[in-house]
Design a protein around this motif. Sequence first.
Motif, PDB file in Angstrom:
ATOM      1  N   THR A  23      31.911  40.744  60.875  1.00 63.39           N
ATOM      2  CA  THR A  23      31.115  41.900  60.484  1.00 63.39           C
ATOM      3  C   THR A  23      31.076  42.007  58.958  1.00 63.39           C
TER       4      THR A  23
ATOM      5  N   ARG B 218      33.656  49.299  62.533  1.00 59.82           N
ATOM      6  CA  ARG B 218      34.392  48.660  63.624  1.00 59.82           C
ATOM      7  C   ARG B 218      34.428  47.151  63.335  1.00 59.82           C
TER       8      ARG B 218
ATOM      9  N   ARG C 206      39.701  43.222  66.608  1.00 58.56           N
ATOM     10  CA  ARG C 206      39.062  44.337  65.904  1.00 58.56           C
ATOM     11  C   ARG C 206      39.936  44.710  64.700  1.00 58.56           C
ATOM     12  N   CYS C 207      39.713  44.001  63.623  1.00 53.19           N
ATOM     13  CA  CYS C 207      40.462  44.211  62.386  1.00 53.19           C
ATOM     14  C   CYS C 207      39.732  43.460  61.290  1.00 53.19           C
ATOM     15  N   GLU C 208      40.315  43.441  60.092  1.00 53.16           N
ATOM     16  CA  GLU C 208      39.736  42.715  58.961  1.00 53.16           C
ATOM     17  C   GLU C 208      40.624  41.514  58.633  1.00 53.16           C
TER      18      GLU C 208
ATOM     19  N   ARG D 186      35.257  43.178  63.023  1.00 51.90           N
ATOM     20  CA  ARG D 186      35.719  42.133  63.934  1.00 51.90           C
ATOM     21  C   ARG D 186      35.984  40.883  63.106  1.00 51.90           C
ATOM     22  N   THR D 187      37.076  40.226  63.435  1.00 56.01           N
ATOM     23  CA  THR D 187      37.496  39.029  62.704  1.00 56.01           C
ATOM     24  C   THR D 187      37.872  37.942  63.692  1.00 56.01           C
TER      25      THR D 187
ATOM     26  N   GLU E  98      45.418  44.490  64.834  1.00 56.07           N
ATOM     27  CA  GLU E  98      44.533  45.608  65.170  1.00 56.07           C
ATOM     28  C   GLU E  98      45.225  46.947  64.949  1.00 56.07           C
TER      29      GLU E  98
ATOM     30  N   TRP F 128      45.177  47.592  61.216  1.00 57.71           N
ATOM     31  CA  TRP F 128      43.882  48.092  60.749  1.00 57.71           C
ATOM     32  C   TRP F 128      43.686  49.556  61.141  1.00 57.71           C
ATOM     33  N   GLU F 129      44.064  49.906  62.382  1.00 57.12           N
ATOM     34  CA  GLU F 129      43.920  51.287  62.832  1.00 57.12           C
ATOM     35  C   GLU F 129      44.682  52.239  61.923  1.00 57.12           C
TER      36      GLU F 129
ATOM     37  N   THR G  13      39.319  36.493  68.772  1.00 63.63           N
ATOM     38  CA  THR G  13      38.657  37.528  67.982  1.00 63.63           C
ATOM     39  C   THR G  13      39.358  38.865  68.174  1.00 63.63           C
TER      40      THR G  13
END
Length: 321
Positions: free
Chosen positions: A254, A260, A163-165, A262-263, A308, A311-312, A161
Amino acid sequence: MRLLPASAWERQEPTWRAARPALIAEALERAVRRPSGNWYVLASSRDVPRDRPVGRTVAGVELVVWRNPVGALRAAPGACPHLGAPLREAALCDGRLVCRWHGLALDEDGLGDWRLLPAYDDGMLAWVRLDGAGGEEPTPRPVLPSRPSAARTLDAVATQTGRCEPEDIVANRLDPWHGSWFHPYAFSRLTVRQEPGPGNGDRFLVDVAYRLPARLGVPVRAEFAAPEPRTVVMRIVDGEGRSSVVETHATPLTPPGHPRPRTAVIEAVLATSDRGGFGAVRRAAPLLRPLMRRAAARLWRDDLAYAERRWELRSQGRLPQ
């Protein structure tokens, strides 16, 4: 196997000129426009046992997943319709979910607004269809790539997992040029032979050597293509393990637009070979699957850092074009 040259990492041929941001962005745009039928990968089929339910969250939707008495996959909202108890903690009794708060028994007929959701088990992965989250024209089955025969396949599924799409995961896979620079322990001598474009089909064709210990490598030719917006498939088209497949599925945890996101990356490796000894390898599958999952996890620790970071930058309007 081939003996790889003992050249230093920094002396390999740079790939940044070929890895054009616009080309990657165009391939990604075509991928995300393809229909999915609103299907999302939940988990490995093996992760949904017959003796208890499991809980999952997809696109912000809480779900409970279980198997009926004949082993068929079932999925439904994850909150009990009585007072909202988590059904992932329910008891599974003769195919019914029995809530541990007040004993409400829920079966496939549903109760009020609590109804089964379309679910599909392809033998490797468990899927659920969420029409509210997907917003597309629904289809009776997910978009599945062709796979080698199950009777001649060694398979494993790894999940991580980040923190991105999902699009950041897909973009990572549609950038094959980073392979030997970002994963030097795994890949060497990577050359992109064909890019997506008119007359070439919408795929990348790549020559690469998979690294083994002692400077040994296995050279193969592989193709990368995205059959639907949250999946990229790598298939070996020439060399050792021809027809082997790696399916990378990106499942949002999400809701869309979450600050924020999560994928989950759910990656299925399906290895096959025409060599006579491969049958013995398949019989050792219980011992080999943890090693396969460990190798995939190491690669995805790197690639999730890539996704990540993408995405940032994208969320701040700083992604290079």
